[in-house]
Motif scaffolding. Structure first.
Motif, PDB file in Angstrom:
ATOM      1  N   LYS A 212       5.851  10.683   0.594  1.00 21.21           N
ATOM      2  CA  LYS A 212       4.974   9.588   0.175  1.00 21.21           C
ATOM      3  C   LYS A 212       5.817   8.323   0.043  1.00 21.21           C
ATOM      4  CE  LYS A 212       1.636  12.520  -2.056  1.00 21.21           C
ATOM      5  NZ  LYS A 212       0.869  12.848  -3.238  1.00 21.21           N
ATOM      6  N   PHE A 213       5.337   7.267   0.704  1.00 17.61           N
ATOM      7  CA  PHE A 213       6.054   5.998   0.713  1.00 17.61           C
ATOM      8  C   PHE A 213       5.138   4.886   0.225  1.00 17.61           C
ATOM      9  CE2 PHE A 213       7.895   8.387   4.327  1.00 17.61           C
ATOM     10  CZ  PHE A 213       9.202   8.482   3.878  1.00 17.61           C
TER      11      PHE A 213
ATOM     12  N   MET B 105       9.454   1.908   1.138  1.00 21.30           N
ATOM     13  CA  MET B 105      10.196   2.362  -0.042  1.00 21.30           C
ATOM     14  C   MET B 105       9.828   3.811  -0.341  1.00 21.30           C
ATOM     15  SD  MET B 105       9.792  -1.084  -0.187  1.00 21.30           S
ATOM     16  CE  MET B 105       8.211  -1.349  -0.871  1.00 21.30           C
ATOM     17  N   ASN B 106      10.821   4.593  -0.789  1.00 17.91           N
ATOM     18  CA  ASN B 106      10.545   5.984  -1.152  1.00 17.91           C
ATOM     19  C   ASN B 106       9.965   6.055  -2.558  1.00 17.91           C
ATOM     20  OD1 ASN B 106      12.783   5.631  -2.804  1.00 17.91           O
ATOM     21  ND2 ASN B 106      14.104   6.982  -1.632  1.00 17.91           N
ATOM     22  N   ALA B 107       9.752   7.269  -3.054  1.00 20.51           N
ATOM     23  CA  ALA B 107       9.117   7.460  -4.363  1.00 20.51           C
ATOM     24  C   ALA B 107       9.956   6.877  -5.497  1.00 20.51           C
ATOM     25  CB  ALA B 107       8.865   8.952  -4.609  1.00 20.51           C
ATOM     26  N   GLN B 108      11.280   6.785  -5.298  1.00 20.20           N
ATOM     27  CA  GLN B 108      12.148   6.224  -6.326  1.00 20.20           C
ATOM     28  C   GLN B 108      12.195   4.697  -6.261  1.00 20.20           C
ATOM     29  OE1 GLN B 108      13.324   8.759  -4.212  1.00 20.20           O
ATOM     30  NE2 GLN B 108      12.799  10.306  -5.729  1.00 20.20           N
TER      31      GLN B 108
ATOM     32  N   GLY C  46       0.817  -1.201   0.000  1.00 18.73           N
ATOM     33  CA  GLY C  46       0.000   0.000   0.000  1.00 18.73           C
ATOM     34  C   GLY C  46       0.854   1.254   0.000  1.00 18.73           C
ATOM     35  N   ASN C  47       0.176   2.361   0.098  1.00 19.06           N
ATOM     36  CA  ASN C  47       0.842   3.668   0.136  1.00 19.06           C
ATOM     37  C   ASN C  47       0.537   4.338   1.461  1.00 19.06           C
ATOM     38  OD1 ASN C  47       1.858   3.560  -2.553  1.00 19.06           O
ATOM     39  ND2 ASN C  47      -0.214   3.969  -3.284  1.00 19.06           N
ATOM     40  N   VAL C  48       1.499   5.087   1.952  1.00 22.21           N
ATOM     41  CA  VAL C  48       1.336   5.820   3.195  1.00 22.21           C
ATOM     42  C   VAL C  48       2.082   7.145   3.054  1.00 22.21           C
ATOM     43  CG1 VAL C  48       3.344   4.736   4.297  1.00 22.21           C
ATOM     44  CG2 VAL C  48       1.520   5.634   5.709  1.00 22.21           C
ATOM     45  N   GLU C  49       1.548   8.163   3.706  1.00 22.93           N
ATOM     46  CA  GLU C  49       2.197   9.479   3.692  1.00 22.93           C
ATOM     47  C   GLU C  49       2.544   9.848   5.125  1.00 22.93           C
ATOM     48  OE1 GLU C  49       1.325  14.062   2.312  1.00 22.93           O
ATOM     49  OE2 GLU C  49       0.174  12.446   1.410  1.00 22.93           O
TER      50      GLU C  49
END
Length: 140
Positions: A100-101, A123-126, A92-95
């Motif tokens: 934003k991760f 994980m970071n955006a990259q 999933g995504n979390v901020e």
């Protein structure tokens, strides 16, 4: 009288020479001072640039750490019942903190009986892994 005028002229010329050599800077001195100032300013701007990058890196690591701890706390507080949850992956995504991760959460049986292992990778955006945390929770 002529000798007095010559003597006065020589004295005046000597005073001008003393005046011109004792006051002010030569062009060479000014150029050297300017070059030194330029080197100092260039060095300090590099140092400031590197420290800015270091601060941004540390902020991202701290935010990722908080995000991972918050995700693990959901299991610890039984918001996601780890004792009865199927063993699986969750992505999933979390901020957190303006960053934003993406996270990957894995629930697996631990090597010791009666425990589940929960791994959270951030994980970071990259797509680079910034932080990984693991905890163990008791089964029913």
């Amino acid at each position: 009288m002529r000798t007095a005028k010559v003597a006065n002229a020589q004295k005046a010329a000597q005073e001008r020479r003393i005046w011109s050599t004792s006051e002010g800077f030569t062009l060479l001195e000014i150029l050297i001072a300017t070059a030194i100032a330029g080197i100092v300013l260039a060095s300090s701007s590099l140092i400031l640039g590197r420290s800015h990058k270091a601060v941004a890196y540390i902020e991202e690591k701290a935010a990722a750490d908080l995000a991972a701890k918050n995700l693990l706390d959901r299991y610890r507080l039984d918001l996601i019942p780890a004792r009865k949850a199927p063993l699986a992956n969750e992505v999933g995504n979390v901020e957190m903190g303006g960053f934003k991760f993406t996270y990957n959460q894995t629930l697996t049986p631990a090597a010791l009986p009666g425990l589940n292992q929960v791994d959270v990778s951030i994980m970071n955006a990259q797509g680079n892994k910034v932080r990984t945390l693991t905890t163990f929770l008791m089964k029913d």
